[in-house]
Structures are given as C-alpha cells and as structure tokens.
Design an enzyme around this catalytic site. Structure first.
Site, PDB file in Angstrom:
ATOM      1  N   GLY A 164       0.824  -1.186   0.000  1.00  0.00           N
ATOM      2  CA  GLY A 164       0.000   0.000   0.000  1.00  0.00           C
ATOM      3  C   GLY A 164       0.865   1.245   0.000  1.00  0.00           C
ATOM      4  N   GLN A 207       2.754  10.054   1.123  1.00  0.00           N
ATOM      5  CA  GLN A 207       4.060   9.403   1.284  1.00  0.00           C
ATOM      6  C   GLN A 207       5.025   9.772   0.165  1.00  0.00           C
ATOM      7  OE1 GLN A 207       2.176   5.342   2.155  1.00  0.00           O
ATOM      8  NE2 GLN A 207       4.156   5.274   3.206  1.00  0.00           N
ATOM      9  N   CYS A 213       5.760   0.123   7.368  1.00  0.00           N
ATOM     10  CA  CYS A 213       5.408   1.276   6.541  1.00  0.00           C
ATOM     11  C   CYS A 213       6.608   1.632   5.674  1.00  0.00           C
ATOM     12  CB  CYS A 213       5.026   2.447   7.444  1.00  0.00           C
ATOM     13  SG  CYS A 213       4.537   3.933   6.557  1.00  0.00           S
ATOM     14  N   LEU A 214       6.335   1.947   4.406  1.00  0.00           N
ATOM     15  CA  LEU A 214       7.422   2.328   3.507  1.00  0.00           C
ATOM     16  C   LEU A 214       8.096   3.622   3.951  1.00  0.00           C
ATOM     17  CD1 LEU A 214       5.780   1.429   0.074  1.00  0.00           C
ATOM     18  CD2 LEU A 214       7.442   0.097   1.387  1.00  0.00           C
ATOM     19  N   HIS A 232      -4.673   1.517   7.297  1.00  0.00           N
ATOM     20  CA  HIS A 232      -3.324   2.082   7.441  1.00  0.00           C
ATOM     21  C   HIS A 232      -3.135   3.228   6.439  1.00  0.00           C
ATOM     22  CE1 HIS A 232       1.210   1.511   7.927  1.00  0.00           C
ATOM     23  NE2 HIS A 232       1.138   2.193   6.792  1.00  0.00           N
ATOM     24  N   GLU A 233      -3.546   2.992   5.184  1.00  0.00           N
ATOM     25  CA  GLU A 233      -3.353   4.013   4.150  1.00  0.00           C
ATOM     26  C   GLU A 233      -4.291   5.210   4.355  1.00  0.00           C
ATOM     27  OE1 GLU A 233      -0.687   3.800   2.537  1.00  0.00           O
ATOM     28  OE2 GLU A 233      -0.308   1.705   2.967  1.00  0.00           O
ATOM     29  N   HIS A 277      -2.822   7.555   6.704  1.00  0.00           N
ATOM     30  CA  HIS A 277      -1.859   8.471   6.067  1.00  0.00           C
ATOM     31  C   HIS A 277      -2.565   9.708   5.518  1.00  0.00           C
ATOM     32  CE1 HIS A 277       2.069   6.591   6.154  1.00  0.00           C
ATOM     33  NE2 HIS A 277       1.577   5.439   5.727  1.00  0.00           N
TER      34      HIS A 277
END
Length: 173
Positions: free
Chosen positions: A46, A51, A95-96, A137-138, A141
C-alpha cells in the site's frame, strides 16, 4: 510511469491532512500509475499520496502476496470508511515511510469503504483480513497519522529517534 521518492518519517508532510481530489483527470491517472509503480518497486502492499509528497486523498494497494495469483492493483480516490466491525484484528504493521520498523496494531477486522475509482464512479467494498488492515493504514496516512501513532509514546519515540538517525546517515551518504 515514474518512480517517486518515498518520504521518510519524521517529515512534516506526513502529518498533514490530505485534501480531497475534485475530479479524476489525466494528471490524477498519471499519479495513480506512478504510485502503483513506486509501491511495487519498494516493495509494498500500500502507498498513500502523502508518502510521495502529494497531499491529496488517494491511495493504492495490492495485498495479493501469492506469486502464482494475479495481482489486484487498486486505486482509491477520496476513500472513506463507512462501516467498521466491532471485532478487532492485530497485525504486525510496517510502513514504507518507516523502513525496517514493525509493530502490532489492533484495528477493526472488517471495514466497508467507499471511494471514487479512476473511471470517476463511486465504488464500495467490504474488506477483511490484510486488506482491511492495509486500507485503514493508508487512510490513516491521508489523515496525517502513521501506524506508530497507535503505539505507546515510549515505543513511538524510540522508532522516531532511530528514523532521525537513519535520515542523518542517508543525508551524509
């Protein structure tokens, strides 16, 4: 398609609430393509627009992990959780934007989400298991929240300090 740089925590842009996308344009479609390419390259399941430094309400995800299964890339514009289960699931999240740090986070086991698709039409789907965790989660963000914001303050501070050190090391390289 262009690979985009993924912002690393702490970065003030990751804490901003993203603005809704007014219309699905060619620019929005290009952004979606770039985000999918960036997510798959990372590799991740994701990625939210903030991000990559774009404060707009769009996320991409694909939680198919089986290499023999067909990928299921999804683009969600202006996603909104319209229902969530009382039952919780706990997943070890990463997380990226916070590489190599993982923690267990409890979230609703199932959620129903509405969003605008790339075709401009409203879509609705109920997600469970990893898909439910990923979409929540996304969406976090898009609301300026990171998965570490669900952790106890001491653990969150420890991860933030390690990320600050990593960013200093990367800046010197």
């Amino acid at each position: 398609m262009t690979l985009r740089n993924i912002l690393l925590h702490p970065d003030p842009r990751l804490k901003k609430v993203a603005t809704p996308i007014a219309a699905v344009t060619d620019e929005v479609r290009r952004l979606a393509d770039d985000m999918l390419e960036t997510m798959y390259d990372a590799p991740g399941i994701g990625l939210a627009a903030p991000q990559i430094g774009v404060t707009e309400r769009m996320l991409v995800m694909d939680c198919i992990k089986d290499e023999n299964a067909s990928p299921r890339p999804m683009v969600l514009i202006n996603p909104e959780i319209t229902w969530e289960s009382e039952a919780l699931n706990v997943y070890e999240e990463g997380c990226l934007s916070i590489p190599e740090h993982y923690a267990e986070v409890a979230r609703p086991a199932e959620v129903e989400v509405t969003w605008t698709g790339l075709d401009g039409k409203i879509q609705r789907e109920r997600f469970d298991a990893l898909w439910a965790t990923c979409v929540q989660h996304e969406i976090d963000h898009l609301n300026g929240r990171l998965f570490i914001d669900h952790l106890k303050p001491l653990r969150r501070q420890m991860i933030t300090r390690k990320m600050q050190k990593l960013k200093r090391e990367l800046a010197r390289a």
